[in-house]
Structures are given as structure tokens and as C-alpha cells.
Write a protein that holds these residues in place. Structure first.
Motif, short mmCIF file in Angstrom:
data_model
loop_
_atom_site.label_atom_id
_atom_site.label_comp_id
_atom_site.label_asym_id
_atom_site.label_seq_id
_atom_site.Cartn_x
_atom_site.Cartn_y
_atom_site.Cartn_z
N HIS A 200 44.56 41.37 42.73
CA HIS A 200 43.36 42.20 42.79
C HIS A 200 43.35 42.98 44.10
O HIS A 200 43.40 42.39 45.18
CB HIS A 200 42.12 41.30 42.69
CG HIS A 200 40.86 42.05 42.45
ND1 HIS A 200 39.63 41.45 42.53
CD2 HIS A 200 40.61 43.36 42.15
CE1 HIS A 200 38.68 42.34 42.27
NE2 HIS A 200 39.24 43.50 42.05
N LEU A 201 43.27 44.28 44.02
CA LEU A 201 43.27 45.14 45.21
C LEU A 201 42.15 44.77 46.18
O LEU A 201 42.32 44.86 47.39
CB LEU A 201 43.18 46.60 44.79
CG LEU A 201 43.12 47.64 45.91
CD1 LEU A 201 44.37 47.58 46.78
CD2 LEU A 201 42.95 49.05 45.32
N LEU A 202 41.02 44.34 45.65
CA LEU A 202 39.92 43.94 46.51
C LEU A 202 40.35 42.84 47.48
O LEU A 202 40.04 42.88 48.67
CB LEU A 202 38.72 43.48 45.67
CG LEU A 202 37.43 43.14 46.42
CD1 LEU A 202 36.21 43.41 45.53
CD2 LEU A 202 37.38 41.69 46.88
N ASN A 203 41.09 41.85 46.97
CA ASN A 203 41.55 40.76 47.83
C ASN A 203 42.63 41.20 48.82
O ASN A 203 42.67 40.72 49.95
CB ASN A 203 42.08 39.60 46.98
CG ASN A 203 40.97 38.84 46.29
OD1 ASN A 203 39.99 38.46 46.92
ND2 ASN A 203 41.09 38.64 45.00
N LEU A 204 43.49 42.11 48.37
CA LEU A 204 44.51 42.64 49.28
C LEU A 204 43.84 43.24 50.51
O LEU A 204 44.26 42.99 51.65
CB LEU A 204 45.36 43.69 48.56
CG LEU A 204 46.57 44.27 49.30
CD1 LEU A 204 47.61 44.76 48.32
CD2 LEU A 204 46.18 45.41 50.24
N LEU A 221 45.81 47.42 42.02
CA LEU A 221 44.83 47.66 40.97
C LEU A 221 43.47 47.02 41.19
O LEU A 221 43.36 45.84 41.56
CB LEU A 221 45.41 47.14 39.65
CG LEU A 221 46.75 47.80 39.23
CD1 LEU A 221 47.46 46.94 38.21
CD2 LEU A 221 46.49 49.19 38.69
N SER A 222 42.46 47.80 40.91
CA SER A 222 41.08 47.30 40.81
C SER A 222 40.73 47.21 39.34
O SER A 222 41.38 47.83 38.47
CB SER A 222 40.13 48.26 41.51
OG SER A 222 40.12 49.52 40.84
N LEU A 223 39.70 46.46 39.02
CA LEU A 223 39.25 46.37 37.63
C LEU A 223 38.74 47.72 37.15
O LEU A 223 38.97 48.10 36.00
CB LEU A 223 38.16 45.30 37.50
CG LEU A 223 37.61 45.08 36.08
CD1 LEU A 223 38.72 44.70 35.11
CD2 LEU A 223 36.52 44.03 36.09
N GLU A 241 38.78 37.33 34.29
CA GLU A 241 38.66 36.09 35.06
C GLU A 241 39.28 36.33 36.43
O GLU A 241 40.28 37.04 36.56
CB GLU A 241 39.41 34.94 34.39
CG GLU A 241 38.86 34.53 33.04
CD GLU A 241 39.76 33.50 32.36
OE1 GLU A 241 40.67 32.95 33.03
OE2 GLU A 241 39.57 33.27 31.15
N GLU A 242 38.69 35.72 37.46
CA GLU A 242 39.27 35.76 38.79
C GLU A 242 40.10 34.50 39.00
O GLU A 242 39.64 33.39 38.73
CB GLU A 242 38.17 35.87 39.84
CG GLU A 242 37.40 37.18 39.74
CD GLU A 242 36.33 37.34 40.80
OE1 GLU A 242 36.69 37.67 41.95
OE2 GLU A 242 35.15 37.11 40.47
N SER A 249 44.01 36.97 42.12
CA SER A 249 44.41 37.85 41.02
C SER A 249 43.30 37.98 40.00
O SER A 249 42.34 37.22 40.00
CB SER A 249 45.67 37.32 40.33
OG SER A 249 46.77 37.28 41.20
N LEU A 250 43.47 38.95 39.12
CA LEU A 250 42.60 39.09 37.96
C LEU A 250 43.41 38.82 36.69
O LEU A 250 44.60 39.14 36.62
CB LEU A 250 42.03 40.51 37.87
CG LEU A 250 41.13 40.98 39.01
CD1 LEU A 250 40.60 42.38 38.71
CD2 LEU A 250 39.98 40.02 39.26
#
Length: 407
Positions: A200-204, A221-223, A241-242, A249-250
């Protein structure tokens, strides 16, 4: 260069890690004397669809060669993850001997082995010979090709449409993400389900995971962006799901747009969370380079200080993320003497760029380093448990991301 999804001109650099060899291009002793292939490793962000993507230089067939050295089954925690998923999805979708499961980028059969054991018909799509050989050796049918709309059409002509299409850590690896997604649409049965897992790009961004950037990852990638890509191909993301894997990851669940599957609140809530985090605003992306620089400078200074004190430094995990970190920091085998790894395909070879030798894990006991740099930080607990003997001779573990930490 234009965006690979929406064709908007790319103006904004998210991250520039200079020139680097492909992260999985491990070298033999003979190849050390040859010139390595290196490519720019630069990411742009599209200000229209917010797809973060690599600059166009390397081609997929130069990255995923017959000698590709990543074997999924080496990680025990990843095997457990695959086993849990297989049981969960089989129950969720009521898969049986009349179903058909397709996995794209099936690697060495780490996941499809579970469906074979359950006698659920399946097929793997895998372009790299080394991993496909390993899968076939345990009874998994494999087609050796890159997946896209054309390969999906061939399956369609043979009457093969899938009840379930699986893609774990492949969506980020495809150079033409639109063509790949169209292939998912073609290969999926009416009423069927797609599950894709990707970092998940948010976590990166949140956890400064810049070392997960490498040439093989074309997209980050984002959702929100994945939902847009699916929609353009006539698909929809109906659940998400996270997951803790790969630093966060997603797992998205997709289906045909025309299928009557209600979109869960989890999808809407996560897209809102991304928006609140700033993932549809430029400042978040333009400030990331400085975070990568801080981490790299901190690690390099630490290693040089320990070397000056006469300490020996080894590493564990010849992972792709480790190669990104080492090469951006210009860290060579004069600072880190060796790296141990459980993958036989990597042992006896050398890391790309840094030329650090890859040894069998048993070498850790012989060399007894003062410091062990854990390169795959997402496996920190697994590695410290497996290599707990390091503490017996007074050694210590250290990780660099998201910040320097002595364990």
C-alpha cells in the motif's frame, strides 16, 4: 513521459535514487568482472490519477530473466500466509473440484500447491523459467508467459475462464497496468472473483519504506488509483483488507462491474483515509525524497563508525529492498562483509551493485559478526528468532528503515 494509466504528462518527481542495477540481478563470480546493466531509478507521481510510477527505461524481459532469483517458498511466514489465504478463499467462494483457479505470477508454486492438495483445478502463469521449473516439479501446471489481454484471450479460446484469479505482488510489477487489468476482465468468469495483493502506497510514505522501490516495481498503488484502473477495464473493487505483509499491503477483491456485488464500507472508508492523509495532494509526494536521504545518511554514518571501531559487519537477507538501500547509500563489501540468505538460488552469488557475497545461513556461526544488518526489515521477528545465536557471542541486530534501530 506520460502516465501509464491515464496518459497525463508526468511533471513531478516523487523519488530519485540515481542509477542502479536491477535488484534481483545477482552476480556469479565470473560476472563481477563484467559491466553491470544499470538503469535510472526514478519515480514520478501523476497529478491526475495519483499513480506513482517508475521512469521508462528498463523492459520487463530484462528484469524477469530465466535466472530470476526470488523464490517465494523460502520465507516460512509467506508460506503460512499463502496457506491461510487458500483455506479462507476456498471457504468464502465455495471452491471445489468443478472450479478453476488462475494465479498470475505463480512463482515456485508457493500458493497453488494448496489448491492442488485440495484437488481444485488450477493453472499458474509464470514467465521466469527458474521458478516455473520449481512449480512444475511439485505437480503444478504452469504456462510460461507474461499475463495480459492477449494471454487471457488464448485461455478464453480454450474455454478456460476462472472462478478465482489470484495476483500476489504482481500488480505493481507489470509495465502495462491497463493491459494487465483488461486481461483480468477477459479471464474472469461471470460472478467470479479477483484478489490482488500489493504493498500500500500509504504505508510506503507513512513508514518511509523507500527501499521497497526498485525497477521491477513499475507502479506504487493506492486503493483510489486501483479503483480507477479497475473501473476503466469494466471491473470494480468491491472489498478490501489491510494486511501486515511487506510492511503493509492491501488485498483487494474485484469482480465484473455488471456483477451484483455490493461494495463494502471498508472500500469507502480506506479511500477516505487516503484522501485525509494527503494522497490526492502534491505536497505529500514532493517531501518524500528528504526522508529517504535521512535514512540513508544515518545508516552509512553508523556503518562507518562501527568499521572505524574495528567491528565486523554482516547482513541477513539478500532481499531486493536491501539492494535498493545498499546501492543508494553506495555501501559496498568494504563496509558490509557478507550477507546470509536461505535461498539456494542466491548462495554463492554476489549482490548487484554492492558485490557483497551471499552465503549460507550457517556461515553466520563461523564468521560471528559484531553487527548483523537485517535488510528485509519486514521479516525482522522471523530473522532474529532464526538467528538468535548472534546474541550468544555478543552480536547485535540493526535495521535501518523507517529509522536506525538496534535490536
Amino acid at each position: 513521459m506520460n502516465c501509464r494509466h491515464c496518459n497525463t504528462g508526468l511533471e513531478y518527481v516523487f523519488l530519485d535514487l540515481g542509477i542502479a542495477p536491477p535488484t534481483n540481478a545477482y552476480l556469479s563470480k565470473e560476472e563481477l568482472a563484467q559491466t553491470e546493466k544499470k538503469f535510472p531509478l526514478k519515480l514520478f507521481v501523476c497529478h491526475n490519477c495519483w499513480l506513482v510510477q517508475t521512469e521508462d527505461y528498463s523492459k520487463s524481459d530484462e528484469l524477469f530473466t530465466k535466472e530470476y532469483a526470488y523464490f517465494s517458498s523460502v520465507s516460512s511466514s509467506w508460506l503460512e500466509h499463502a496457506s491461510r489465504y487458500s483455506k479462507m478463499i476456498t471457504d468464502k467462494l465455495n471452491l471445489n473440484t468443478n472450479s478453476f483457479v488462475l494465479e498470475v505470477a505463480s512463482n515456485d508454486g508457493y500458493l497453488l500447491r494448496n489448491f492442488v492438495a485440495a484437488e481444485i483445478p488450477c493453472l499458474g502463469i509464470e514467465p521466469t523459467d527458474s521458478t516455473a521449473d520449481a512449480a512444475e516439479a511439485i505437480g503444478i501446471p504452469v504456462r510460461r508467459e507474461f499475463f495480459g489481454e492477449n494471454s487471457a484471450r488464448k485461455l478464453e479460446q480454450e474455454g478456460k475462464k476462472a472462478d478465482l484469479i489470484i495476483g500476489n505482488n504482481v500488480y505493481a510489477h507489470v509495465p502495462d497496468i491497463n493491459d494487465f487489468t483488461k486481461g483480468l476482465k477477459v479471464a474472469l468468469k461471470p460472478g467470479g472473483t479477483i484478489t490482488l495483493e500489493f504493498p500500500h502506497l500509504l504505508n510506503l510514505i507513512k513508514y518511509k519504506q523507500f527501499d521497497t522501490v526498485y525497477h521491477e516495481h513499475y507502479s506504487y498503488l493506492s486503493l483510489y488509483t486501483v479503483s480507477r484502473i479497475f473501473q476503466q477495464a469494466g471491473l470494480k473493487v468491491y472489498d478490501v483488507e489491510e494486511l501486515p505483509t511487506h510492511g503493509g499491503s492491501l488485498r483487494v477483491y474485484g469482480c465484473h462491474e455488471e456483477d451484483i456485488k455490493e461494495t463494502t464500507s471498508a472500500v469507502r472508508e480506506l479511500i477516505e483515509e487516503e484522501q485525509e492523509f494527503g494522497m490526492q495532494d502534491l505536497p505529500l509526494y514532493l517531501s518524500f525524497q528528504s526522508e529517504a536521504d535521512k535514512i540513508t545518511h544515518s545508516l552509512t554514518a553508523f556503518l562507518m563508525e562501527q568499521k572505524q571501531k574495528g567491528k565486523t559487519i554482516g547482513a541477513y537477507g539478500a532481499a531486493a529492498k536491501g539492494n535498493t538501500l545498499l546501492n543508494y547509500g553506495n555501501i559496498k563489501n568494504d563496509l558490509v562483509s557478507f550477507v546470509c540468505d536461505a535461498a539456494p538460488s542466491k548462495q554463492g552469488k554476489y549482490l548487484p551493485g554492492s558485490h557483497i557475497p551471499v552465503l549460507h545461513p550457517s556461515s553466520m556461526n563461523e564468521l560471528k559478526p559484531d553487527w548483523v544488518l537485517i535488510l528485509p526489515w519486514n521479516l525482522e521477528q522471523e530473522i532474529t528468532k532464526q538467528q538468535s545465536q548472534v546474541k550468544e557471542w555478543g552480536g547485535n541486530f540493526v535495521v535501518a528503515v523507517p529509522e536506525l534501530k538496534i535490536i
